[in-house]
Scaffold this active site. Structure first.
Site, PDB file in Angstrom:
ATOM      1  N   LEU A  31     -58.701  11.055 -10.670  1.00 36.30           N
ATOM      2  CA  LEU A  31     -59.761  11.778 -11.394  1.00 36.30           C
ATOM      3  C   LEU A  31     -59.285  13.125 -11.942  1.00 36.30           C
ATOM      4  O   LEU A  31     -60.093  14.010 -12.197  1.00 36.30           O
ATOM      5  CB  LEU A  31     -61.018  11.960 -10.512  1.00 36.30           C
ATOM      6  CG  LEU A  31     -61.666  10.660 -10.019  1.00 36.30           C
ATOM      7  CD1 LEU A  31     -62.922  10.949  -9.194  1.00 36.30           C
ATOM      8  CD2 LEU A  31     -62.041   9.742 -11.198  1.00 36.30           C
ATOM      9  N   ILE A  50     -51.244   7.830  -7.789  1.00 33.55           N
ATOM     10  CA  ILE A  50     -50.254   6.733  -7.795  1.00 33.55           C
ATOM     11  C   ILE A  50     -48.955   7.140  -7.100  1.00 33.55           C
ATOM     12  O   ILE A  50     -48.111   6.302  -6.822  1.00 33.55           O
ATOM     13  CB  ILE A  50     -49.931   6.231  -9.224  1.00 33.55           C
ATOM     14  CG1 ILE A  50     -49.418   7.367 -10.121  1.00 33.55           C
ATOM     15  CG2 ILE A  50     -51.127   5.554  -9.844  1.00 33.55           C
ATOM     16  CD1 ILE A  50     -48.708   6.865 -11.373  1.00 33.55           C
ATOM     17  N   SER A  75     -50.801  12.358 -21.273  1.00 29.59           N
ATOM     18  CA  SER A  75     -50.478  11.815 -22.603  1.00 29.59           C
ATOM     19  C   SER A  75     -50.600  12.815 -23.756  1.00 29.59           C
ATOM     20  O   SER A  75     -50.787  12.401 -24.892  1.00 29.59           O
ATOM     21  CB  SER A  75     -51.377  10.604 -22.879  1.00 29.59           C
ATOM     22  OG  SER A  75     -52.723  11.015 -22.889  1.00 29.59           O
ATOM     23  N   TYR A 139     -43.145  13.738 -23.427  1.00 29.04           N
ATOM     24  CA  TYR A 139     -44.091  12.640 -23.229  1.00 29.04           C
ATOM     25  C   TYR A 139     -43.449  11.311 -23.641  1.00 29.04           C
ATOM     26  O   TYR A 139     -43.430  10.335 -22.870  1.00 29.04           O
ATOM     27  CB  TYR A 139     -45.379  12.893 -24.022  1.00 29.04           C
ATOM     28  CG  TYR A 139     -46.288  11.702 -24.063  1.00 29.04           C
ATOM     29  CD1 TYR A 139     -46.770  11.134 -22.883  1.00 29.04           C
ATOM     30  CD2 TYR A 139     -46.664  11.117 -25.276  1.00 29.04           C
ATOM     31  CE1 TYR A 139     -47.593  10.021 -22.914  1.00 29.04           C
ATOM     32  CE2 TYR A 139     -47.490  10.014 -25.312  1.00 29.04           C
ATOM     33  CZ  TYR A 139     -47.949   9.460 -24.139  1.00 29.04           C
ATOM     34  OH  TYR A 139     -48.766   8.346 -24.171  1.00 29.04           O
ATOM     35  N   LYS A 143     -42.177   7.999 -21.169  1.00 34.01           N
ATOM     36  CA  LYS A 143     -42.597   6.603 -21.338  1.00 34.01           C
ATOM     37  C   LYS A 143     -41.384   5.698 -21.547  1.00 34.01           C
ATOM     38  O   LYS A 143     -41.311   4.588 -21.006  1.00 34.01           O
ATOM     39  CB  LYS A 143     -43.564   6.491 -22.522  1.00 34.01           C
ATOM     40  CG  LYS A 143     -44.928   7.099 -22.254  1.00 34.01           C
ATOM     41  CD  LYS A 143     -45.709   6.242 -21.283  1.00 34.01           C
ATOM     42  CE  LYS A 143     -47.094   6.765 -21.019  1.00 34.01           C
ATOM     43  NZ  LYS A 143     -47.850   5.903 -20.116  1.00 34.01           N
ATOM     44  N   PHE A 167     -50.603   2.836 -30.728  1.00 32.34           N
ATOM     45  CA  PHE A 167     -50.598   3.868 -31.766  1.00 32.34           C
ATOM     46  C   PHE A 167     -51.807   4.771 -31.467  1.00 32.34           C
ATOM     47  O   PHE A 167     -51.988   5.151 -30.330  1.00 32.34           O
ATOM     48  CB  PHE A 167     -50.490   3.215 -33.141  1.00 32.34           C
ATOM     49  CG  PHE A 167     -49.029   2.805 -33.392  1.00 32.34           C
ATOM     50  CD1 PHE A 167     -48.409   1.868 -32.552  1.00 32.34           C
ATOM     51  CD2 PHE A 167     -48.244   3.419 -34.352  1.00 32.34           C
ATOM     52  CE1 PHE A 167     -47.055   1.551 -32.680  1.00 32.34           C
ATOM     53  CE2 PHE A 167     -46.892   3.107 -34.493  1.00 32.34           C
ATOM     54  CZ  PHE A 167     -46.303   2.174 -33.662  1.00 32.34           C
ATOM     55  N   ARG A 219     -51.652   8.245 -39.725  1.00 34.36           N
ATOM     56  CA  ARG A 219     -51.622   7.590 -38.408  1.00 34.36           C
ATOM     57  C   ARG A 219     -52.311   6.227 -38.498  1.00 34.36           C
ATOM     58  O   ARG A 219     -53.116   5.980 -39.392  1.00 34.36           O
ATOM     59  CB  ARG A 219     -52.377   8.436 -37.358  1.00 34.36           C
ATOM     60  CG  ARG A 219     -51.714   9.757 -37.022  1.00 34.36           C
ATOM     61  CD  ARG A 219     -50.456   9.562 -36.193  1.00 34.36           C
ATOM     62  NE  ARG A 219     -49.815  10.811 -35.863  1.00 34.36           N
ATOM     63  CZ  ARG A 219     -48.929  11.445 -36.640  1.00 34.36           C
ATOM     64  NH1 ARG A 219     -48.599  10.953 -37.818  1.00 34.36           N
ATOM     65  NH2 ARG A 219     -48.374  12.563 -36.227  1.00 34.36           N
ATOM     66  N   ARG A 281     -48.524  21.263 -36.776  1.00 32.31           N
ATOM     67  CA  ARG A 281     -48.464  21.284 -35.313  1.00 32.31           C
ATOM     68  C   ARG A 281     -47.074  20.773 -34.915  1.00 32.31           C
ATOM     69  O   ARG A 281     -46.611  19.745 -35.452  1.00 32.31           O
ATOM     70  CB  ARG A 281     -49.554  20.349 -34.779  1.00 32.31           C
ATOM     71  CG  ARG A 281     -49.779  20.409 -33.292  1.00 32.31           C
ATOM     72  CD  ARG A 281     -50.987  19.579 -32.881  1.00 32.31           C
ATOM     73  NE  ARG A 281     -50.762  18.141 -33.037  1.00 32.31           N
ATOM     74  CZ  ARG A 281     -51.625  17.205 -32.663  1.00 32.31           C
ATOM     75  NH1 ARG A 281     -52.794  17.556 -32.130  1.00 32.31           N
ATOM     76  NH2 ARG A 281     -51.366  15.939 -32.836  1.00 32.31           N
TER      77      ARG A 281
HETATM   78  N1  UFG Z   1     -54.868  16.805 -36.349  1.00 25.54           N
HETATM   79  C1  UFG Z   1     -55.381  17.809 -37.153  1.00 25.54           C
HETATM   80  N2  UFG Z   1     -56.321  18.631 -36.630  1.00 25.54           N
HETATM   81  C2  UFG Z   1     -56.772  18.540 -35.356  1.00 25.54           C
HETATM   82  C3  UFG Z   1     -56.237  17.511 -34.524  1.00 25.54           C
HETATM   83  C4  UFG Z   1     -55.285  16.677 -35.053  1.00 25.54           C
HETATM   84  O1  UFG Z   1     -55.001  17.936 -38.316  1.00 25.54           O
HETATM   85  O2  UFG Z   1     -57.616  19.346 -34.950  1.00 25.54           O
HETATM   86  C5  UFG Z   1     -53.872  15.890 -36.906  1.00 25.54           C
HETATM   87  C6  UFG Z   1     -52.569  15.899 -36.137  1.00 25.54           C
HETATM   88  O3  UFG Z   1     -51.730  16.934 -36.576  1.00 25.54           O
HETATM   89  C7  UFG Z   1     -52.048  14.493 -36.440  1.00 25.54           C
HETATM   90  C8  UFG Z   1     -53.317  13.652 -36.580  1.00 25.54           C
HETATM   91  O4  UFG Z   1     -54.375  14.587 -36.792  1.00 25.54           O
HETATM   92  O5  UFG Z   1     -51.384  14.490 -37.666  1.00 25.54           O
HETATM   93  C9  UFG Z   1     -53.628  12.856 -35.340  1.00 25.54           C
HETATM   94  O6  UFG Z   1     -53.565  13.727 -34.227  1.00 25.54           O
HETATM   95  P1  UFG Z   1     -54.044  13.315 -32.777  1.00 25.54           P
HETATM   96  O7  UFG Z   1     -53.845  14.498 -31.901  1.00 25.54           O
HETATM   97  O8  UFG Z   1     -55.395  12.703 -32.843  1.00 25.54           O
HETATM   98  O9  UFG Z   1     -53.046  12.142 -32.361  1.00 25.54           O
HETATM   99  P2  UFG Z   1     -51.442  12.139 -32.337  1.00 25.54           P
HETATM  100  O10 UFG Z   1     -51.032  11.296 -33.513  1.00 25.54           O
HETATM  101  O11 UFG Z   1     -50.840  13.451 -32.198  1.00 25.54           O
HETATM  102  O12 UFG Z   1     -51.213  11.442 -30.936  1.00 25.54           O
HETATM  103  C10 UFG Z   1     -51.090  10.078 -30.800  1.00 25.54           C
HETATM  104  C11 UFG Z   1     -51.372   9.703 -29.349  1.00 25.54           C
HETATM  105  C12 UFG Z   1     -50.270  10.196 -28.467  1.00 25.54           C
HETATM  106  C13 UFG Z   1     -48.945   9.745 -29.025  1.00 25.54           C
HETATM  107  C14 UFG Z   1     -48.774  10.244 -30.424  1.00 25.54           C
HETATM  108  C15 UFG Z   1     -47.460   9.805 -31.010  1.00 25.54           C
HETATM  109  O13 UFG Z   1     -52.606  10.258 -28.919  1.00 25.54           O
HETATM  110  O14 UFG Z   1     -50.453   9.661 -27.185  1.00 25.54           O
HETATM  111  O15 UFG Z   1     -49.805   9.707 -31.211  1.00 25.54           O
HETATM  112  O16 UFG Z   1     -47.026  10.770 -31.930  1.00 25.54           O
HETATM  113  F1  UFG Z   1     -47.941  10.252 -28.283  1.00 25.54           F
END
Ligand code: UFG
Length: 323
Positions: A31, A50, A75, A139, A143, A167, A219, A281
């Protein structure tokens, strides 16, 4: 009986809800990021880590476990860069303890949640399982290390496994009873929806100068219930001994830019977002889109829900939350 570790978390709780329809399920979760109330009432719940060998031993001795499904990982890419110890300790060291407890108790079927982050910055448009792995953050490394350990354990100890590389998991259960709830929230879709509900003053777009058609990152968003159904098929294939050591991508095969996600959220909700352009970012690849051809041809799995469905299910869930 199936042991689901991390079954109180976002993806784990959706899987448990579906799995509990036909299987006996026991959930182990500490949790730390999961929610007790998200665990389906048909499952047995044990609060614990775990990495706790005594708890693991108790579970394996007390219940007839035929397979373990592992969702109990940290993650967040950004957090893993700042605090890699946390990631290697939980995602690698504690996972090794889990694997050791399985082997000691002759449990040899394992489903492992992996990630697109193992590919780093891929050189191809559509990522398939043969695309080179080259993580760019702790991260992704954590994995990939377990993926490599699983291959070695297969050879040495006959551990059977299926690795699922997700993804961008998104959306919520159609009942709107469980959904995506992280604290702090960093993921794009929940952030946009929380803003549209009035809980954030704006949405920042992280980078608009990427080499993509509109300059924002692309994405592959996949509904959490499509992920859950892929796990059920993978489990069946493993238990039937049709598959013994496989890795599959799980995505929709369609890429959406940050701007397109924003527009779709506005369309689904009928509300207008206040948006600001912000810096990139760290660690964000420009484009991550999956080919899920392999799991389609081998396990006949295909994502059924598109981006609008993902967002409308997420919206229903977010609207029911008391922030
Ligand atoms: N983004 C923004 N503004 C925000 C949040 C996110 O522009 O406030 C953008 C990020 O820069 C990214 C996209 O939205 O380009 C998606 O971002 P997320 O944080 O939703 O997801 P990520 O693609 O970073 O993360 C996902 C999975 C992770 C994995 C990663 C692989 O959640 O577990 O893809 O790169 F590791």
């Amino acid at each position: 009986m199936i042991l689901v570790v991390g079954g109180a978390g976002y993806i784990g709780s959706h899987l448990v809800k579906e799995l509990a329809e036909n299987e006996e399920v026991i959930v182990l979760d500490n949790l730390s990021t999961g929610h007790r109330e998200a665990v389906d009432s048909r499952a047995i719940f044990v609060e614990g880590d775990i990495g706790n060998e005594e708890v693991l031993q108790m579970i394996f001795k007390s219940y007839p476990i035929s397979a373990v499904m592992h969702f109990a990982a940290y993650s967040l890419v950004g957090e893993s860069v700042i605090d890699p110890l946390k990631y290697y300790e939980n995602n690698v060291a504690s996972t090794l303890k889990l694997l050791k407890a399985m082997l000691n108790n002759h449990v040899k079927n394992f489903i492992f949640s992996s990630t697109a982050a193992v590919y780093g910055i891929p050189a191809v448009e559509m990522i398939d399982e043969k695309t080179a792995t080259s993580p760019i953050n702790p991260y992704g490394h954590s994995k990939l290390l377990i993926e490599q350990i699983l291959a070695d354990f297969k050879n040495a100890y006959g551990l059977n496994y299926i690795i699922l590389r997700y993804f961008n998991a998104a959306g919520a259960h159609e009942s709107a009873k469980i959904g995506e709830s992280h604290n702090p929230e960093t993921h794009l879709i929940p952030i946009i929806l929380q803003h549209l509900l009035g809980h954030r003053d704006k949405v920042s777009i992280f980078g608009s100068d990427y080499k993509t058609p509109d300059g924002t990152c692309i994405r592959d968003y996949i509904h959490v219930n499509d992920l859950a159904s892929a796990h059920i098929l993978a489990l069946k294939a493993l238990l039937a001994k049709e598959k013994e050591a496989e890795v599959y991508n799980l995505g929709n095969g369609h890429g959406f830019s940050v701007k397109e996600v924003l527009e779709t959220c506005e369309k689904v909700t009928g509300l207008k977002a206040k948006v600001e352009m912000a810096d990139r970012r760290a660690g964000d690849p420009a484009r991550l889109v999956a080919s899920s051809q392999k799991i389609f041809s081998e396990l006949v799995w295909e994502a059924e829900r598109n981006l609008e469905q993902i967002i409308s299910d997420a919206w229903e869930w977010h609207r029911n939350q008391l922030y």
